[in-house]
Design an enzyme around this catalytic site. Structure first.
Site, PDB file in Angstrom:
ATOM      1  N   ARG A  69       0.833  -1.199   0.000  1.00  0.00           N
ATOM      2  CA  ARG A  69       0.000   0.000   0.000  1.00  0.00           C
ATOM      3  C   ARG A  69       0.876   1.261   0.000  1.00  0.00           C
ATOM      4  NH1 ARG A  69      -5.319   0.193   0.916  1.00  0.00           N
ATOM      5  NH2 ARG A  69      -5.520  -1.929   1.662  1.00  0.00           N
ATOM      6  N   HIS A 113     -18.893  10.161   0.516  1.00  0.00           N
ATOM      7  CA  HIS A 113     -19.213   8.872   1.124  1.00  0.00           C
ATOM      8  C   HIS A 113     -20.733   8.702   1.132  1.00  0.00           C
ATOM      9  CE1 HIS A 113     -18.732   5.364   3.616  1.00  0.00           C
ATOM     10  NE2 HIS A 113     -19.690   5.819   4.399  1.00  0.00           N
ATOM     11  N   ASP A 149     -13.215   7.465   6.485  1.00  0.00           N
ATOM     12  CA  ASP A 149     -14.502   8.181   6.422  1.00  0.00           C
ATOM     13  C   ASP A 149     -14.752   9.006   7.692  1.00  0.00           C
ATOM     14  OD1 ASP A 149     -15.002   6.948   3.929  1.00  0.00           O
ATOM     15  OD2 ASP A 149     -15.835   5.193   4.920  1.00  0.00           O
ATOM     16  N   GLN A 177     -28.475  12.479  -5.959  1.00  0.00           N
ATOM     17  CA  GLN A 177     -28.246  13.647  -5.096  1.00  0.00           C
ATOM     18  C   GLN A 177     -26.749  13.926  -4.935  1.00  0.00           C
ATOM     19  OE1 GLN A 177     -30.715  15.614  -4.303  1.00  0.00           O
ATOM     20  NE2 GLN A 177     -31.981  14.142  -5.421  1.00  0.00           N
TER      21      GLN A 177
HETATM   22  C1  GRF Z   1     -20.523   6.821  -4.905  1.00  0.00           C
HETATM   23  O1  GRF Z   1     -21.662   6.245  -4.339  1.00  0.00           O
HETATM   24  C2  GRF Z   1     -19.671   7.470  -3.845  1.00  0.00           C
HETATM   25  O2  GRF Z   1     -20.420   7.998  -2.800  1.00  0.00           O
HETATM   26  C3  GRF Z   1     -18.823   6.323  -3.344  1.00  0.00           C
HETATM   27  O3  GRF Z   1     -18.553   5.556  -4.491  1.00  0.00           O
HETATM   28  C4  GRF Z   1     -19.576   5.756  -5.470  1.00  0.00           C
HETATM   29  C5  GRF Z   1     -18.898   6.202  -6.725  1.00  0.00           C
HETATM   30  O4  GRF Z   1     -19.748   6.253  -7.824  1.00  0.00           O
HETATM   31  N1  GRF Z   1     -17.665   6.811  -2.663  1.00  0.00           N
HETATM   32  P1  GRF Z   1     -19.227   6.861  -9.194  1.00  0.00           P
HETATM   33  O5  GRF Z   1     -17.968   6.116  -9.593  1.00  0.00           O
HETATM   34  O6  GRF Z   1     -18.973   8.326  -9.003  1.00  0.00           O
HETATM   35  O7  GRF Z   1     -20.344   6.611 -10.176  1.00  0.00           O
END
Ligand code: GRF
Length: 215
Positions: A69, A113, A149, A177
């Site tokens: 990592r 998140h 987070d 949203q």
């Molecule tokens: C979203 O739901 C975001 O909140 C989470 O991962 C997902 C990413 O979706 N962290 P996208 O790749 O932007 O369509």
């Protein structure tokens, strides 16, 4: 069109579909934002195609090519630095970042998140909200700290959880949203309204409440 030199330089990190990236590409920041690079840790991320379609520099640093990592994060940090960003936006970037990386970009690292933080850090957020019989779910944009987070929320959006809602339908409602939320927060940043002092997030020099501002 060439952005004025005062535009904030943004690097977006993705791992998958990149629909949040698309919402940032499509938003009208009044030339105050320039997406200078999109970086994926997965070669097959659809978001790379979105970047190419928008003529944004895109590249992949495949985490599988690194033995640890730490080594992956080092390469990622070095690459990000070459783009001299003002802000690094995690948009569905599915890698846990090392504290060294997070500290290097402190105050300029944002994440979205899919929960109403501080509820449900980690995975399966929508299922967990349904099982807890919550009345609403949502998504939060927060500053990133070394705690997963756990950095201070900036803003969130919420949707109602209806009777017999399943995680898929909830996810679809929330992500719509998210596409409103992330550009709005980046716009604050672009207009120098947002700040992180290492502990608290501020909007217009006022401390943001612990759950973030509801949009
Ligand atoms: C979203 O739901 C975001 O909140 C989470 O991962 C997902 C990413 O979706 N962290 P996208 O790749 O932007 O369509």
């Amino acid at each position: 069109m060439t952005e004025p030199s005062s535009a904030k330089r943004i690097v977006v990190l993705i791992s998958g579909s990149g629909s949040n990236l698309q919402s940032i590409i499509d938003y009208d920041f009044d030339q105050k934002v320039e997406i200078v690079a999109v970086i994926s840790n997965r070669p097959d991320a659809y978001g790379l195609k979105r970047a190419k379609n928008a003529q944004i520099k895109s590249l992949c640093i495949n985490h599988k090519d690194y033995d640890s990592r730490e080594l992956f994060d080092q390469e990622l940090a070095t690459t990000i630095d070459t783009f001299k960003p003002d802000i690094v936006v995690l948009a569905g970037f599915m890698r846990i970042l090392t504290p060294v990386f997070v500290n290097q970009f402190k105050g300029m690292l944002l994440n979205i998140h899919p929960s109403l933080l501080p509820k449900y850090p980690g995975l399966n957020t929508h299922q967990r909200a349904i099982e807890a019989e919550d009345s609403e779910a949502g998504a939060t944009v927060h500053f990133v700290t070394a705690e997963l987070d756990g950095g201070p929320p900036i803003a969130h959006v919420a949707v109602e959880i209806i009777d017999r809602e399943d995680a898929d339908s909830l996810q679809q409602k929330v992500i719509k949203q998210e596409h409103r939320l992330y550009p709005a927060v980046i716009d604050w940043f672009a207009n120098d309204r947002l700040r992180f002092d290492g502990q608290h997030a501020f909007l217009d020099d006022k401390v943001i409440p612990a759950t973030g501002i509801r949009l």
